[in-house]
Design a protein around this motif. Structure first.
Motif, PDB file in Angstrom:
ATOM      1  N   ILE A  21      40.507  40.892  71.241  1.00 20.07           N
ATOM      2  CA  ILE A  21      39.237  40.625  70.571  1.00 20.07           C
ATOM      3  C   ILE A  21      39.452  39.400  69.676  1.00 20.07           C
ATOM      4  O   ILE A  21      40.590  39.080  69.325  1.00 20.07           O
ATOM      5  N   ILE A  22      38.387  38.727  69.341  1.00 21.12           N
ATOM      6  CA  ILE A  22      38.485  37.508  68.511  1.00 21.12           C
ATOM      7  C   ILE A  22      39.238  37.779  67.215  1.00 21.12           C
ATOM      8  O   ILE A  22      39.996  36.934  66.732  1.00 21.12           O
ATOM      9  N   GLU A  23      39.073  38.953  66.651  1.00 22.17           N
ATOM     10  CA  GLU A  23      39.721  39.293  65.387  1.00 22.17           C
ATOM     11  C   GLU A  23      41.245  39.324  65.483  1.00 22.17           C
ATOM     12  O   GLU A  23      41.933  39.379  64.460  1.00 22.17           O
ATOM     13  N   ASP A  24      41.794  39.262  66.683  1.00 24.83           N
ATOM     14  CA  ASP A  24      43.246  39.203  66.864  1.00 24.83           C
ATOM     15  C   ASP A  24      43.809  37.809  66.619  1.00 24.83           C
ATOM     16  O   ASP A  24      45.030  37.629  66.578  1.00 24.83           O
ATOM     17  N   ALA A  25      42.953  36.811  66.431  1.00 25.94           N
ATOM     18  CA  ALA A  25      43.404  35.419  66.325  1.00 25.94           C
ATOM     19  C   ALA A  25      44.410  35.209  65.201  1.00 25.94           C
ATOM     20  O   ALA A  25      45.436  34.539  65.398  1.00 25.94           O
ATOM     21  N   HIS A  26      44.156  35.756  64.027  1.00 25.74           N
ATOM     22  CA  HIS A  26      45.070  35.531  62.896  1.00 25.74           C
ATOM     23  C   HIS A  26      46.460  36.100  63.203  1.00 25.74           C
ATOM     24  O   HIS A  26      47.473  35.407  63.021  1.00 25.74           O
ATOM     25  N   ASP A  27      46.521  37.351  63.656  1.00 25.70           N
ATOM     26  CA  ASP A  27      47.825  37.951  63.977  1.00 25.70           C
ATOM     27  C   ASP A  27      48.514  37.192  65.100  1.00 25.70           C
ATOM     28  O   ASP A  27      49.723  36.948  65.037  1.00 25.70           O
ATOM     29  N   MET A  28      47.764  36.825  66.127  1.00 26.13           N
ATOM     30  CA  MET A  28      48.367  36.099  67.247  1.00 26.13           C
ATOM     31  C   MET A  28      48.959  34.780  66.767  1.00 26.13           C
ATOM     32  O   MET A  28      50.089  34.437  67.109  1.00 26.13           O
ATOM     33  N   PHE A  29      48.204  34.048  65.976  1.00 26.46           N
ATOM     34  CA  PHE A  29      48.694  32.774  65.446  1.00 26.46           C
ATOM     35  C   PHE A  29      49.955  32.992  64.612  1.00 26.46           C
ATOM     36  O   PHE A  29      50.979  32.339  64.824  1.00 26.46           O
ATOM     37  N   THR A  30      49.896  33.921  63.689  1.00 28.69           N
ATOM     38  CA  THR A  30      50.999  34.157  62.759  1.00 28.69           C
ATOM     39  C   THR A  30      52.243  34.720  63.451  1.00 28.69           C
ATOM     40  O   THR A  30      53.365  34.299  63.150  1.00 28.69           O
ATOM     41  N   ASN A  31      52.046  35.650  64.369  1.00 29.89           N
ATOM     42  CA  ASN A  31      53.175  36.384  64.930  1.00 29.89           C
ATOM     43  C   ASN A  31      53.837  35.742  66.145  1.00 29.89           C
ATOM     44  O   ASN A  31      54.996  36.047  66.425  1.00 29.89           O
ATOM     45  N   TRP A  32      53.119  34.872  66.880  1.00 25.97           N
ATOM     46  CA  TRP A  32      53.792  34.232  68.017  1.00 25.97           C
ATOM     47  C   TRP A  32      53.189  32.923  68.502  1.00 25.97           C
ATOM     48  O   TRP A  32      53.927  32.045  68.948  1.00 25.97           O
ATOM     49  N   ALA A  33      51.905  32.716  68.410  1.00 20.03           N
ATOM     50  CA  ALA A  33      51.297  31.539  69.043  1.00 20.03           C
ATOM     51  C   ALA A  33      51.649  30.220  68.348  1.00 20.03           C
ATOM     52  O   ALA A  33      51.554  29.156  68.958  1.00 20.03           O
ATOM     53  N   SER A  34      52.063  30.270  67.105  1.00 16.23           N
ATOM     54  CA  SER A  34      52.426  29.041  66.385  1.00 16.23           C
ATOM     55  C   SER A  34      53.927  28.763  66.394  1.00 16.23           C
ATOM     56  O   SER A  34      54.369  27.733  65.886  1.00 16.23           O
ATOM     57  N   ASP A  35      54.693  29.638  67.015  1.00 12.76           N
ATOM     58  CA  ASP A  35      56.158  29.525  67.003  1.00 12.76           C
ATOM     59  C   ASP A  35      56.652  28.725  68.205  1.00 12.76           C
ATOM     60  O   ASP A  35      56.564  29.188  69.346  1.00 12.76           O
ATOM     61  N   PRO A  36      57.211  27.520  67.989  1.00 11.63           N
ATOM     62  CA  PRO A  36      57.687  26.704  69.110  1.00 11.63           C
ATOM     63  C   PRO A  36      58.799  27.369  69.920  1.00 11.63           C
ATOM     64  O   PRO A  36      58.954  27.091  71.103  1.00 11.63           O
ATOM     65  N   ASN A  37      59.578  28.262  69.298  1.00  6.95           N
ATOM     66  CA  ASN A  37      60.625  28.965  70.037  1.00  6.95           C
ATOM     67  C   ASN A  37      60.048  29.969  71.033  1.00  6.95           C
ATOM     68  O   ASN A  37      60.678  30.289  72.030  1.00  6.95           O
ATOM     69  N   VAL A  38      58.871  30.470  70.749  1.00  6.07           N
ATOM     70  CA  VAL A  38      58.202  31.395  71.665  1.00  6.07           C
ATOM     71  C   VAL A  38      57.431  30.617  72.726  1.00  6.07           C
ATOM     72  O   VAL A  38      57.556  30.881  73.921  1.00  6.07           O
TER      73      VAL A  38
END
Length: 86
Positions: A21-38
């Protein structure tokens, strides 16, 4: 012939796999989508903001209408911690 069921919610005692759901954006960004190693192993570059993640989710979410689309967010204790797509 395969009978597609789509992305259905799957619950275990510790984890919940469900459609994004759209509300997952913050967690997704923080927990993995912004991490270059992932993201170095993914088809997209690290996200630069939660808004960029929300834009991606806005593209993914309508695909849930297709029963051959499978993309789960993995949640633990109510927080998005990863995803699985097939």
């Amino acid at each position: 012939m395969l009978n597609h069921k789509g992305t259905k919610t799957i619950a275990t005692p510790r984890l919940l796999l469900r459609p994004f759901i759209i509300e997952d954006a913050h967690d997704m960004f923080t927990n993995w989508a912004s991490d270059p190693n992932v993201t170095k192993y993914l088809t997209w570059e690290p996200h630069v903001s939660p808004e960029a993640t929300a834009e991606l989710l806005a593209l993914w979410i309508p695909n849930y209408e297709n029963p051959a689309y499978y993309n789960w967010v993995i949640t633990m204790d109510g927080h998005a911690i990863g995803n699985v797509s097939i």
